[in-house]
Design a protein around this motif. Structure first.
Motif, mmCIF file in Angstrom:
data_model
loop_
_atom_site.group_PDB
_atom_site.id
_atom_site.type_symbol
_atom_site.label_atom_id
_atom_site.label_comp_id
_atom_site.label_asym_id
_atom_site.label_seq_id
_atom_site.Cartn_x
_atom_site.Cartn_y
_atom_site.Cartn_z
ATOM 1 N N GLU A 21 -46.636 6.162 18.825
ATOM 2 C CA GLU A 21 -47.007 7.243 17.917
ATOM 3 C C GLU A 21 -45.846 8.224 17.739
ATOM 4 N N ALA A 24 -43.266 6.730 15.477
ATOM 5 C CA ALA A 24 -43.694 6.812 14.075
ATOM 6 C C ALA A 24 -43.370 8.193 13.492
ATOM 7 N N ILE A 25 -43.551 9.251 14.284
ATOM 8 C CA ILE A 25 -43.205 10.601 13.825
ATOM 9 C C ILE A 25 -41.714 10.687 13.538
ATOM 10 N N ARG A 26 -40.907 10.153 14.451
ATOM 11 C CA ARG A 26 -39.452 10.173 14.272
ATOM 12 C C ARG A 26 -39.050 9.392 13.023
ATOM 13 N N ASP A 27 -39.607 8.202 12.862
ATOM 14 C CA ASP A 27 -39.249 7.355 11.718
ATOM 15 C C ASP A 27 -39.601 8.030 10.393
ATOM 16 N N GLU A 28 -40.704 8.756 10.373
ATOM 17 C CA GLU A 28 -41.135 9.448 9.156
ATOM 18 C C GLU A 28 -40.118 10.510 8.738
ATOM 19 N N VAL A 29 -39.606 11.267 9.700
ATOM 20 C CA VAL A 29 -38.624 12.303 9.386
ATOM 21 C C VAL A 29 -37.303 11.674 8.956
ATOM 22 N N ALA A 31 -36.809 8.863 7.487
ATOM 23 C CA ALA A 31 -36.949 8.318 6.129
ATOM 24 C C ALA A 31 -36.973 9.410 5.072
ATOM 25 N N ASP A 32 -37.300 10.628 5.498
ATOM 26 C CA ASP A 32 -37.466 11.741 4.551
ATOM 27 C C ASP A 32 -36.243 12.663 4.485
ATOM 28 N N ARG A 313 -36.280 20.605 11.020
ATOM 29 C CA ARG A 313 -37.526 19.853 10.883
ATOM 30 C C ARG A 313 -38.426 19.959 12.121
ATOM 31 N N LYS A 320 -47.440 17.977 14.831
ATOM 32 C CA LYS A 320 -47.897 16.614 15.139
ATOM 33 C C LYS A 320 -47.766 16.313 16.626
#
Length: 372
Positions: A21, A24-29, A31-32, A313, A320
């Protein structure tokens, strides 16, 4: 190393799910990340440079008390910005994705006596890998303090409140010292080691450069304001050092933050590493200005989970991350700056005294703690 493990209720499967989990938080940032983030760091660098230039300009007239106060305050803030929100985070590689050679961890040098390359090794590679592991993490107690009840007490520890205060006042030199690992390199044989000698010379060159800039060139440029400018620069460095030390202490030393034995990280999985960062760090609550002036290390938990994410960020990530603490029934250690500073210093004083009831240790545990 508390008597009751605050993570004991988690199964191995839950810990690995927690790790997924957080990934997933790291990957989201990641990618953004984009132009908005790049514009942020460029704006901060520009503001810092302008503030330092104006402040040093005002100090040319520091013979007049109002100019001294204004220039000293501005220079103090500029130095904090350079070390915290800019230097610390750039050297973590948070902005390497921009591919800007001027804002890159491999080229950046900061307003600090510790050369950036040495700091990156001791901080990025050692501290962030071995967070709060006694005997492995030099940032934990800076190698001069007792940091856990299970460490054997010696009369030397009675002085640790004084050592900690002196370290706060001259924090940049303390960092340079344990970047060099002076404690284990002071013997005659080790001092002759070519690698150590090369690193020591690099620190010497950086110290000379900083002293020449702060205490010779700029005061001389002030002419009749030489002495007031000298005093102003010393004061700005003192303010920066005490502030930085306080932020770091609040991030890893308040009551409720866990420390770990070396044997506890043997065979550590990704999920377990994440969990150690969560339990070994603490946050500072406050305003946006507070977060900015700490280099967003007020979000120390999030920083230790994701040290390479852009610092701007962390505030959104913290929402989260805190939700995951609640989901997995873990304590999210946080509080306003005065509370966290008091908690950290209370622990410094408490651990400077011998235990009333020394803990019973196994031979292996005793050996590890003595080595620390």
């Amino acid at each position: 190393m508390t008597a009751i493990d605050p993570t004991a209720h988690l199964t191995a499967e839950q810990i690995e799910e927690l790790g997924r989990e957080l990934d997933a938080i790291r990957d989201e940032v990641i990618a953004d990340r984009g132009e908005k983030d790049a514009a942020y760091i460029r704006k901060v660098i520009s503001a810092q440079r302008k503030l330092e230039l104006v402040s040093r300009g005002v100090l040319l007239f520091s013979i007049f008390p109002p100019a001294w106060l204004l220039g000293t305050a501005g220079l103090s803030v500029a130095k904090i910005m350079d070390n915290m929100e800019i230097g610390h985070n750039i050297l973590h590689g948070q902005w390497d994705w921009m591919r800007d050679p001027k804002i890159h961890s491999t080229t950046w040098e900061w307003d600090h006596v510790s050369p950036s390359e040495q700091w990156k090794h001791s901080h990025n590679e050692l501290h962030h890998t071995y967070t709060n592991v006694i005997g492995k993490d030099n940032d934990l107690g800076y190698g001069i303090m007792r940091v856990d009840e299970d460490q054997r007490w010696h009369p030397f520890h009675l002085g640790q409140p004084l050592w900690n205060f002196l370290n706060a006042c001259f924090f940049e030199y303390g960092i340079a010292a344990y970047d060099l690992e002076l404690g284990k390199n002071l013997s005659k044989r080790r001092r002759k080691n070519p690698e150590f000698r090369a690193r020591a010379k690099a620190v010497g060159r950086k110290i000379r450069k900083q002293v020449l800039k702060d205490y010779v060139i700029h005061p001389l440029l002030s002419g009749p304001s030489f002495l007031p400018t000298l005093a102003a620069t010393f004061t700005a460095n003192l303010v920066r050092n005490i502030w930085t030390h306080s932020v770091i202490m609040c991030g890893h030393f308040p009551e409720g933050v866990q420390v770990f034995e070396r044997r506890s990280i043997r065979g550590e999985t990704r999920g377990q590493w994440y969990l150690r960062q969560m339990m070994g760090s603490a946050n500072i609550s406050g305003s946006k200005a507070m977060h900015f002036m700490t280099g967003n290390l007020s979000h120390q938990i999030e920083h230790h989970l994701f040290p390479d994410l852009p610092s701007n960020r962390y505030a959104e990530v913290a929402v989260k991350v805190r939700a995951l603490f609640e989901k997995y029934e873990l304590e999210y250690v946080t509080g306003p700056l005065p509370k966290q500073v008091f908690s950290a210093w209370h622990k410094v004083f408490r651990l400077s005294l011998p235990n009333k009831k020394p803990a019973v240790k196994t031979p292996d545990r005793e050996q590890e703690l003595l080595a620390a």
